[in-house]
Design an enzyme around this catalytic site. Structure first.
Site, PDB file in Angstrom:
ATOM      1  N   HIS A 177      -0.091   2.365  -0.322  1.00 55.47           N
ATOM      2  CA  HIS A 177       0.822   1.919   0.410  1.00 55.47           C
ATOM      3  C   HIS A 177       1.091   1.173   1.432  1.00 55.47           C
ATOM      4  CE1 HIS A 177       4.249   2.511   3.525  1.00 55.47           C
ATOM      5  NE2 HIS A 177       5.261   2.750   2.828  1.00 55.47           N
ATOM      6  N   ARG A 179       1.133   1.052   4.510  1.00 58.89           N
ATOM      7  CA  ARG A 179       0.629   1.640   5.646  1.00 58.89           C
ATOM      8  C   ARG A 179      -0.827   1.758   5.155  1.00 58.89           C
ATOM      9  NH1 ARG A 179       3.461   5.416   9.713  1.00 58.89           N
ATOM     10  NH2 ARG A 179       1.740   4.881  10.454  1.00 58.89           N
ATOM     11  N   LYS A 180      -0.979   1.989   4.478  1.00 59.17           N
ATOM     12  CA  LYS A 180      -2.779   2.449   4.067  1.00 59.17           C
ATOM     13  C   LYS A 180      -3.837   1.475   4.726  1.00 59.17           C
ATOM     14  CE  LYS A 180      -1.278   7.095   3.480  1.00 59.17           C
ATOM     15  NZ  LYS A 180       0.964   6.298   3.334  1.00 59.17           N
ATOM     16  N   GLY A 181      -4.917   1.950   4.465  1.00 62.32           N
ATOM     17  CA  GLY A 181      -6.093   1.265   5.047  1.00 62.32           C
ATOM     18  C   GLY A 181      -6.288  -0.453   4.117  1.00 62.32           C
TER      19      GLY A 181
END
Length: 372
Positions: A177, A179-181
């Protein structure tokens, strides 16, 4: 200043252009297969399957583990709703258990106490990017003959006692997603050392039939059979190309996030009523998110309002699932409920500059002090 921001650029654009030239944009194509091989190596397992989201990876994992309607699955309570939704979609009952107050990861003693004759497995969650206590959880699973599933949605690049997140249980699910790293905007992966689980998941994630790429080199005109109803849970080759470029970035992204986390730790160490995020000494946090813990909920909400007024993104951390009406849970889980009320997520991503980090620290400190 957003709470999260992807790090993407020319490398991702070039990877997408290559897919466009190839003519195969659909899911589960050659670019997906190359990404799956690389991702499996990166997380220390033999097999990976790219999926449309972490939620679909979790659901596929429960299907191939044989979860059925009369089953109970123990679920770490402090997590995004997708973890428990997957259990509901599989037809089973999520049994929520409480978490550690310092990390928010599931309490192994609470897991052991929740096992019943209907329990078939355990889903642990790597909260905000820090792995749970997998040695202790594995011991509980072995003692009761249960499987262990790692929700590693936030944990790409994290480690537990020297082992990569994703290699710590029978199966693991990741999120890509925005907002993931590492991110393709959306997407996920299901990973395991158990080939039979991933191969069945591969059929199920493509409507229950052999994926088209496996029929490309066949002679004649093969017509695939379908023995069980599956889903369209595939990641497109466009997204897989982005993820391949993101894997190249992963070491640098982790280093940048770690530097931000260290600066936050120093900046909040002496702030009354606010506890910085904890990283346990036997694991490496991926720092997908950074959660402060504020003394009380009303104070947390006041600080959040002030930060938003000043243009700084913030959030509530994540959910205490047992409190959501959709699950009809009668559990009393005070630690998870307290974290829901007192955790404050502040900006955490690899694009933050030193000046921006200092501004966040200054604004939080001013809000706590009640300065205008």
């Amino acid at each position: 200043m957003p709470i999260g921001s992807p790090t993407v650029g020319e490398a991702e654009l070039a990877a997408v252009a290559e897919v466009f030239r190839s003519g195969w944009l659909a899911g589960s194509g050659p670019t997906c297969r190359r990404f799956e091989e690389r991702f499996a190596r990166a997380v220390g397992v033999r097999h990976a399957l790219a999926t449309s989201s972490c939620g679909t990876a979790l659901h596929l994992g429960l299907r191939v583990l044989g979860v059925a309607r009369a089953d109970e699955v123990i679920v770490a309570d402090y997590t995004f709703l997708a973890t428990a939704h997957a259990v509901v979609h599989a037809g089973a009952t999520p049994v929520f258990v409480d978490v550690r107050g310092d990390t928010g990861t599931v309490d192994p003693d609470a897991v052991a106490a929740a096992v019943t004759s209907r329990t078939v497995g355990i889903i642990a969650v790597d909260v905000a990017g820090q792995p749970a206590d997998y040695d202790e959880l594995a011991a509980v699973a072995r003692r009761h003959g249960l499987w262990l599933f790692e929700d590693a949605a936030c944990a790409a690049g994290a480690t537990y006692r020297g082992r990569p997140a994703g290699s710590l249980a029978d199966l693991a699910a990741f999120s890509f997603h925005g907002r993931k790293g590492i991110t393709a905007g959306e997407g996920g992966a299901l990973v395991s050392d158990r080939e039979e689980l991933i191969e069945r998941a591969r059929r199920l994630h493509s409507y229950g039939i052999v994926p088209a790429i496996e029929r490309e080199s066949a002679t004649g005109l093969p017509v695939p059979g379908c023995e069980e109803a599956g889903y369209n849970y595939r990641l497109s080759d466009v997204q897989a190309a982005i993820m391949t470029a993101q894997l190249d970035r992963l070491p640098g992204l982790l280093a940048s996030r770690r530097a931000v986390a260290e600066r936050y730790r120093e900046g909040f160490a002496d702030l009354p009523g606010v506890t910085p995020a904890v990283e346990l000494p036997d694991r490496e946090h991926a720092w997908q998110a950074y959660h402060l813990t504020v003394a009380c909920g009303e104070e947390r909400d006041r600080i959040a309002t002030r930060l938003r007024e000043r243009g700084i993104g913030c959030g509530f951390g994540t959910y205490a699932c047992h409190l959501q009406p959709v699950y009809g849970s009668d559990r009393h889980l005070p630690v998870s409920a307290r974290l829901l009320a007192t955790r404050l997520a502040i900006p955490m991503h690899a694009n933050l500059t030193g000046a921006e980090v200092d501004r966040v620290i200054g604004e939080v400190r001013s809000a706590v002090a009640g300065s205008p």
